[in-house]
Scaffold this active site. Structure first.
Site, PDB file in Angstrom:
ATOM      1  N   SER A   1       0.590  -1.094  -0.210  1.00 46.53           N
ATOM      2  CA  SER A   1      -0.507  -0.012  -0.287  1.00 46.53           C
ATOM      3  C   SER A   1       0.779   1.527   0.082  1.00 46.53           C
ATOM      4  O   SER A   1       0.351   2.469  -0.225  1.00 46.53           O
ATOM      5  CB  SER A   1      -0.762   0.337   1.065  1.00 46.53           C
ATOM      6  OG  SER A   1      -2.015  -0.799   1.130  1.00 46.53           O
TER       7      SER A   1
ATOM      8  N   LYS B   1       0.600   3.361  -3.025  1.00 45.35           N
ATOM      9  CA  LYS B   1      -0.454   4.234  -3.103  1.00 45.35           C
ATOM     10  C   LYS B   1      -0.044   5.783  -2.945  1.00 45.35           C
ATOM     11  O   LYS B   1      -1.103   6.468  -3.410  1.00 45.35           O
ATOM     12  CB  LYS B   1      -1.747   3.919  -1.977  1.00 45.35           C
ATOM     13  CG  LYS B   1      -2.417   2.346  -2.253  1.00 45.35           C
ATOM     14  CD  LYS B   1      -3.340   1.804  -0.956  1.00 45.35           C
ATOM     15  CE  LYS B   1      -4.238   0.613  -0.873  1.00 45.35           C
ATOM     16  NZ  LYS B   1      -4.569   0.367   0.198  1.00 45.35           N
TER      17      LYS B   1
ATOM     18  N   VAL C   1       1.126  -3.383   3.684  1.00 44.90           N
ATOM     19  CA  VAL C   1       0.863  -5.147   4.633  1.00 44.90           C
ATOM     20  C   VAL C   1       2.202  -5.893   4.513  1.00 44.90           C
ATOM     21  O   VAL C   1       2.243  -6.911   4.857  1.00 44.90           O
ATOM     22  CB  VAL C   1      -0.191  -5.416   4.018  1.00 44.90           C
ATOM     23  CG1 VAL C   1      -1.698  -5.474   4.796  1.00 44.90           C
ATOM     24  CG2 VAL C   1      -0.623  -5.786   2.616  1.00 44.90           C
TER      25      VAL C   1
ATOM     26  N   TYR D   1      -3.911  -2.407 -10.236  1.00 44.19           N
ATOM     27  CA  TYR D   1      -3.405  -2.306  -8.595  1.00 44.19           C
ATOM     28  C   TYR D   1      -2.455  -3.285  -8.175  1.00 44.19           C
ATOM     29  O   TYR D   1      -1.616  -3.293  -7.208  1.00 44.19           O
ATOM     30  CB  TYR D   1      -4.772  -2.447  -8.693  1.00 44.19           C
ATOM     31  CG  TYR D   1      -4.476  -2.373  -6.470  1.00 44.19           C
ATOM     32  CD1 TYR D   1      -4.702  -0.801  -5.937  1.00 44.19           C
ATOM     33  CD2 TYR D   1      -5.525  -3.884  -5.732  1.00 44.19           C
ATOM     34  CE1 TYR D   1      -4.506  -1.334  -4.355  1.00 44.19           C
ATOM     35  CE2 TYR D   1      -4.785  -3.602  -4.742  1.00 44.19           C
ATOM     36  CZ  TYR D   1      -4.972  -2.459  -3.850  1.00 44.19           C
ATOM     37  OH  TYR D   1      -4.590  -2.156  -2.448  1.00 44.19           O
TER      38      TYR D   1
ATOM     39  N   TYR E   1      -4.539   3.477   7.959  1.00 40.86           N
ATOM     40  CA  TYR E   1      -5.628   3.097   8.439  1.00 40.86           C
ATOM     41  C   TYR E   1      -6.156   3.423   9.539  1.00 40.86           C
ATOM     42  O   TYR E   1      -6.205   5.175  10.141  1.00 40.86           O
ATOM     43  CB  TYR E   1      -6.003   1.725   7.921  1.00 40.86           C
ATOM     44  CG  TYR E   1      -5.102   1.575   6.860  1.00 40.86           C
ATOM     45  CD1 TYR E   1      -5.100   2.050   5.762  1.00 40.86           C
ATOM     46  CD2 TYR E   1      -3.385   0.940   7.230  1.00 40.86           C
ATOM     47  CE1 TYR E   1      -4.692   1.355   4.423  1.00 40.86           C
ATOM     48  CE2 TYR E   1      -3.295   0.330   6.221  1.00 40.86           C
ATOM     49  CZ  TYR E   1      -3.247   0.509   4.614  1.00 40.86           C
ATOM     50  OH  TYR E   1      -2.465   0.307   3.415  1.00 40.86           O
TER      51      TYR E   1
HETATM   52  N1  GLN Z   1      -2.672  -5.471  -1.766  1.00 46.19           N
HETATM   53  C1  GLN Z   1      -3.075  -5.282  -0.394  1.00 46.19           C
HETATM   54  C2  GLN Z   1      -4.278  -5.410  -0.500  1.00 46.19           C
HETATM   55  O1  GLN Z   1      -4.929  -4.726  -1.436  1.00 46.19           O
HETATM   56  C3  GLN Z   1      -2.513  -3.805  -0.398  1.00 46.19           C
HETATM   57  C4  GLN Z   1      -3.425  -3.609   1.527  1.00 46.19           C
HETATM   58  C5  GLN Z   1      -2.163  -3.111   2.560  1.00 46.19           C
HETATM   59  O2  GLN Z   1      -1.176  -3.101   2.126  1.00 46.19           O
HETATM   60  N2  GLN Z   1      -2.657  -2.588   3.126  1.00 46.19           N
HETATM   61  O3  GLN Z   1      -5.092  -6.588   0.483  1.00 46.19           O
END
Ligand code: GLN
Length: 308
Positions: free
Chosen positions: A63, A66, A260, A190, A242
């Site tokens: 993420s 992003k 993650v 994505y 988050y």
């Molecule tokens: N690729 C992961 C997902 O879409 C990214 C989530 C994350 O890093 N928090 O679940």
């Protein structure tokens, strides 16, 4: 201030605790990672990089991508992006679907999965998915000034097979008219952006424009305006972790974005771009040791956006 001594001290403090937290095993390929790793890289706005531990080992940025996709989307569509995605903290998990129905398919912010999928849909406009993936990869290589950066296809495919929640989020937004391309095309991009593999050193270089008024001091490349850099940092501070964003602001006091894969990019405006990585996650899905390492770093350096 001796930054090398500080990063070394942090790495030694983390050593006995390696393996704490829980690896993101909902993406099977990520579950295979050795949990006992820790890397830290601090690159200052005057171009010096200080590293400790596994700072040169590439990991899945997930993420954290992003932030960079948001930068690309703002470059293409400017402030018009805010008609399709909000700028408020979500107070829920990164992959939550509950808010979306209440809010008619407009995700709370660009850093939760739903919001990031909308941003990717914008970057995809006028392109085939492979071109959008190529554009993202070239952008990352340009930001980090490093052409060796690649996408881990295994991780991308692994998530493509198991990303049911993301498929649900994308289709749900489609139903509200907030996705302009087919869900599988947007998610193809994505999953590849999330599967980008970078080391802490590379990531700290890539984030430098956010610490230095929109310009990368290593290369002189002007990436965004000063105002835009400030605004991206504001979003990272309020939404980058988050449901743990408030706690991160309280403990670390810097804009940050987690993934993650266990990575966190943190920005000390006017001072440094910091990347930390340790795969074990805390309950809200942010690197457990990574967050603690950043807390130690800001305590030792006094870096904070809330005072000095
Ligand atoms: N690729 C992961 C997902 O879409 C990214 C989530 C994350 O890093 N928090 O679940």
């Amino acid at each position: 201030m001796n930054l090398q001594e500080i990063v070394d001290d942090i790495a030694s403090a983390m050593k006995p605790r390696l393996g704490e937290g829980k690896i993101a095993d909902y993406i099977p390929e990520l579950a295979r990672i050795d949990a006992k790793q820790f890397g830290l890289a601090v690159t200052t706005v005057d171009g010096e990089t200080f590293t400790a531990g596994d700072a040169s080992v590439p990991f899945s940025i997930q993420s954290i991508s992003k932030v960079f996709m948001l930068t690309l989307a703002l470059g293409k569509a400017g402030e018009s992006i805010w008609s399709r995605v909000g700028r408020e903290p979500s107070g829920s998990a990164f992959n939550s679907i509950v808010q979306l129905e209440h809010e008619h398919g407009i995700p709370r912010n660009p850093f939760i999965n739903a919001g990031a999928i909308v941003i990717t849909d914008m970057v995809l406009a006028g392109h085939a998915p492979r071109e959008a993936i190529g554009e993202f990869l070239r952008f990352m290589r340009y930001l980090a000034d490093d052409d060796s950066i690649t996408i881990d296809e295994k991780v991308a495919r692994s998530e493509q097979k198991t990303g049911y929640r993301n498929v649900a989020l994308a289709n749900f937004m489609h139903a509200f008219g907030n996705l302009h391309h087919a869900a599988e095309l947007v998610l193809g991009v994505y999953f590849h952006q999330c599967a980008l593999a970078m080391s802490c050193v590379q990531l700290s270089h890539a984030g430098l424009y956010l610490a230095n008024r929109g310009t990368n001091p290593l290369t002189g490349f002007s990436v965004v305006s000063e105002k835009r850099a400030r605004r991206i940092n504001a979003l990272m501070l309020t939404c980058g972790h988050y449901d743990g964003s408030g706690d991160f602001a309280y403990r670390v006091g810097l804009p940050g974005k987690s993934g993650v894969g266990g990575g966190i990019l943190a920005i000390a405006p006017g001072k440094a771009s910091i990347a930390v990585w340790s795969p074990g996650l805390n309950k809200v899905g942010n690197s457990a040791l990574g967050s603690e390492a950043l807390e130690m770093l800001t305590q030792r350096t006094g870096w904070s956006v809330f005072g000095h």
